[in-house]
Design a protein around this motif. Sequence first.
Motif, PDB file in Angstrom:
ATOM      1  N   GLY A 252       7.896  -5.369   6.414  1.00  0.00           N
ATOM      2  CA  GLY A 252       6.847  -6.211   5.862  1.00  0.00           C
ATOM      3  C   GLY A 252       7.278  -7.645   5.664  1.00  0.00           C
ATOM      4  O   GLY A 252       8.256  -8.117   6.251  1.00  0.00           O
ATOM      5  N   GLN A 253       6.554  -8.333   4.807  1.00  0.00           N
ATOM      6  CA  GLN A 253       6.796  -9.758   4.572  1.00  0.00           C
ATOM      7  C   GLN A 253       6.266 -10.137   3.190  1.00  0.00           C
ATOM      8  O   GLN A 253       5.283  -9.575   2.712  1.00  0.00           O
ATOM      9  N   ILE A 254       6.939 -11.100   2.546  1.00  0.00           N
ATOM     10  CA  ILE A 254       6.489 -11.632   1.268  1.00  0.00           C
ATOM     11  C   ILE A 254       6.206 -13.122   1.446  1.00  0.00           C
ATOM     12  O   ILE A 254       7.058 -13.868   1.925  1.00  0.00           O
ATOM     13  N   THR A 255       4.996 -13.530   1.090  1.00  0.00           N
ATOM     14  CA  THR A 255       4.599 -14.937   1.163  1.00  0.00           C
ATOM     15  C   THR A 255       4.219 -15.412  -0.237  1.00  0.00           C
ATOM     16  O   THR A 255       3.475 -14.725  -0.947  1.00  0.00           O
ATOM     17  N   GLY A 256       4.726 -16.562  -0.626  1.00  0.00           N
ATOM     18  CA  GLY A 256       4.423 -17.062  -1.962  1.00  0.00           C
ATOM     19  C   GLY A 256       4.432 -18.573  -2.042  1.00  0.00           C
ATOM     20  O   GLY A 256       5.043 -19.248  -1.212  1.00  0.00           O
ATOM     21  N   GLU A 257       3.734 -19.075  -3.049  1.00  0.00           N
ATOM     22  CA  GLU A 257       3.702 -20.516  -3.301  1.00  0.00           C
ATOM     23  C   GLU A 257       3.523 -20.741  -4.794  1.00  0.00           C
ATOM     24  O   GLU A 257       2.743 -20.053  -5.451  1.00  0.00           O
ATOM     25  N   ILE A 258       4.261 -21.709  -5.333  1.00  0.00           N
ATOM     26  CA  ILE A 258       4.193 -22.028  -6.758  1.00  0.00           C
ATOM     27  C   ILE A 258       3.377 -23.309  -6.941  1.00  0.00           C
ATOM     28  O   ILE A 258       3.580 -24.290  -6.224  1.00  0.00           O
ATOM     29  N   PHE A 259       2.464 -23.265  -7.902  1.00  0.00           N
ATOM     30  CA  PHE A 259       1.608 -24.413  -8.211  1.00  0.00           C
ATOM     31  C   PHE A 259       1.855 -24.865  -9.651  1.00  0.00           C
ATOM     32  O   PHE A 259       2.059 -24.040 -10.539  1.00  0.00           O
ATOM     33  N   ASP A 260       1.805 -26.175  -9.853  1.00  0.00           N
ATOM     34  CA  ASP A 260       1.920 -26.729 -11.197  1.00  0.00           C
ATOM     35  C   ASP A 260       0.540 -26.692 -11.845  1.00  0.00           C
ATOM     36  O   ASP A 260      -0.405 -27.335 -11.363  1.00  0.00           O
ATOM     37  N   MET A 261       0.410 -25.963 -12.950  1.00  0.00           N
ATOM     38  CA  MET A 261      -0.877 -25.846 -13.632  1.00  0.00           C
ATOM     39  C   MET A 261      -1.141 -27.021 -14.566  1.00  0.00           C
ATOM     40  O   MET A 261      -2.137 -27.031 -15.289  1.00  0.00           O
ATOM     41  N   GLN A 262      -0.258 -27.998 -14.556  1.00  0.00           N
ATOM     42  CA  GLN A 262      -0.499 -29.229 -15.301  1.00  0.00           C
ATOM     43  C   GLN A 262      -0.696 -30.413 -14.369  1.00  0.00           C
ATOM     44  O   GLN A 262      -0.669 -31.570 -14.796  1.00  0.00           O
ATOM     45  N   ALA A 263      -0.927 -30.108 -13.092  1.00  0.00           N
ATOM     46  CA  ALA A 263      -1.279 -31.150 -12.133  1.00  0.00           C
ATOM     47  C   ALA A 263      -2.791 -31.240 -11.993  1.00  0.00           C
ATOM     48  O   ALA A 263      -3.301 -31.847 -11.056  1.00  0.00           O
ATOM     49  N   CYS A 264      -3.497 -30.617 -12.919  1.00  0.00           N
ATOM     50  CA  CYS A 264      -4.956 -30.573 -12.898  1.00  0.00           C
ATOM     51  C   CYS A 264      -5.455 -30.623 -14.343  1.00  0.00           C
ATOM     52  O   CYS A 264      -4.666 -30.542 -15.289  1.00  0.00           O
ATOM     53  N   PHE A 265      -6.755 -30.732 -14.502  1.00  0.00           N
ATOM     54  CA  PHE A 265      -7.352 -30.789 -15.832  1.00  0.00           C
ATOM     55  C   PHE A 265      -7.646 -29.375 -16.326  1.00  0.00           C
ATOM     56  O   PHE A 265      -8.370 -28.616 -15.675  1.00  0.00           O
ATOM     57  N   ASN A 266      -7.076 -29.010 -17.456  1.00  0.00           N
ATOM     58  CA  ASN A 266      -7.311 -27.705 -18.056  1.00  0.00           C
ATOM     59  C   ASN A 266      -8.683 -27.704 -18.726  1.00  0.00           C
ATOM     60  O   ASN A 266      -8.899 -28.377 -19.741  1.00  0.00           O
ATOM     61  N   LEU A 267      -9.623 -26.936 -18.184  1.00  0.00           N
ATOM     62  CA  LEU A 267     -10.989 -26.922 -18.707  1.00  0.00           C
ATOM     63  C   LEU A 267     -11.046 -26.455 -20.162  1.00  0.00           C
ATOM     64  O   LEU A 267     -11.953 -26.831 -20.908  1.00  0.00           O
ATOM     65  N   ASN A 268     -10.088 -25.643 -20.566  1.00  0.00           N
ATOM     66  CA  ASN A 268     -10.069 -25.169 -21.956  1.00  0.00           C
ATOM     67  C   ASN A 268      -9.770 -26.284 -22.950  1.00  0.00           C
ATOM     68  O   ASN A 268      -9.944 -26.103 -24.160  1.00  0.00           O
ATOM     69  N   ALA A 269      -9.311 -27.426 -22.441  1.00  0.00           N
ATOM     70  CA  ALA A 269      -9.054 -28.561 -23.331  1.00  0.00           C
ATOM     71  C   ALA A 269     -10.352 -29.107 -23.921  1.00  0.00           C
ATOM     72  O   ALA A 269     -10.321 -29.844 -24.918  1.00  0.00           O
ATOM     73  N   LEU A 270     -11.490 -28.729 -23.357  1.00  0.00           N
ATOM     74  CA  LEU A 270     -12.777 -29.179 -23.873  1.00  0.00           C
ATOM     75  C   LEU A 270     -13.218 -28.394 -25.101  1.00  0.00           C
ATOM     76  O   LEU A 270     -14.218 -28.730 -25.727  1.00  0.00           O
ATOM     77  N   ARG A 271     -12.495 -27.332 -25.444  1.00  0.00           N
ATOM     78  CA  ARG A 271     -12.893 -26.519 -26.591  1.00  0.00           C
ATOM     79  C   ARG A 271     -12.660 -27.290 -27.890  1.00  0.00           C
ATOM     80  O   ARG A 271     -11.545 -27.707 -28.187  1.00  0.00           O
ATOM     81  N   PRO A 272     -13.708 -27.470 -28.688  1.00  0.00           N
ATOM     82  CA  PRO A 272     -13.533 -28.182 -29.965  1.00  0.00           C
ATOM     83  C   PRO A 272     -12.714 -27.334 -30.945  1.00  0.00           C
ATOM     84  O   PRO A 272     -12.708 -26.108 -30.868  1.00  0.00           O
TER      85      PRO A 272
END
Length: 333
Positions: free
Chosen positions: A95-115
């Motif tokens: 078989g084969q393993i494919t993966g990629e890591i993403f920075d979750m702080q390179a975008c706007f966290n929608l939960n930041a809108l929670r008052p």
Amino acid sequence: MSKLTAKKVTGVALITVLLIVSLAAVLATQMTARLQLQMQRTNNVTLNQQAYWYAMGAEAFAKRILINVFEDEKDVTHLEQIWAQGETSYPVDFGQITGEIFDMQACFNLNALRPDDNAIPAGTRRRPIEEAFQKLIMSLNVEGVSQFDAEYMTDALVDWLDQNSAIASAGGAEDNDYSAKEFPYLPANYYLASITELRLIEHFTVPVINKLKEYACVIPNNNLHKININTIRSDQPELLEAFLGIPLADAENALASREGAGFKTRDEFFNLPDISKNTKITNDQKEQFDVVSHYFKLKSIASFNDSYFALSTLMKVESNNNISVVSRTIGRE
């Protein structure tokens, strides 16, 4: 017994034997078919389980990569580090393993809108983060979306996230709006679990959601609002335009002048000529950005023979450089 009677008895016996043989053949065929199905099912479970452990191996490998990176550079996260090399594939047995890591702080966290608990009362001026999100929606240039629509989407999202059932403003939506639908449901009044949850929220459309996925993300159970200026993609100047309130051209130039290793400090970024000339940038706006990230997502796909397993793992780098798993999602996103 006459010969005629004997022949009749023999015929009945023969028919009975044939019926029994036929019944036995049918039962044997069904048993064989069920056995083959069970064997195939067991084989599929075994293959899928092996693919699952390959995916878990990819997760363990990603954790080790992040640990090594933060041991070397704990105060800066940038795109020249090994975690950011893009999609990588590794051959394994059968078989084969494919993966990629993403920075979750390179975008706007929608939960930041929670008052928070002391949220601004309904009818008062919108918070700066809400105004910035409206600008971000407008910058997407989705056909048919006006400033009015952007305001309504923002209001509905804030109502979905907040802890009460009171409508925040004109475009908001709460229990009565959702329970009146053909297939009724209630708003979460809690953090988003996935960006796909936007499809449940009033006023959001599929074109807006698909475009927004390029700029926004969701960190579950967390309203963290720190965008890493080192890992924002160069084709995402709209994030700087919306949250700093600067012209798009200045944002593009700032990202274009960023070196591979990024900025060592936040001040280094804000001292750039294209940024510093915008004198209206406030300290609160600067606080929305950082040069280090702590949340990362691994998207992995493992194959073993004809079996595939897709896994998305959200990880957090703790202060002691340990890696904790925030959530796991099975299947392609």
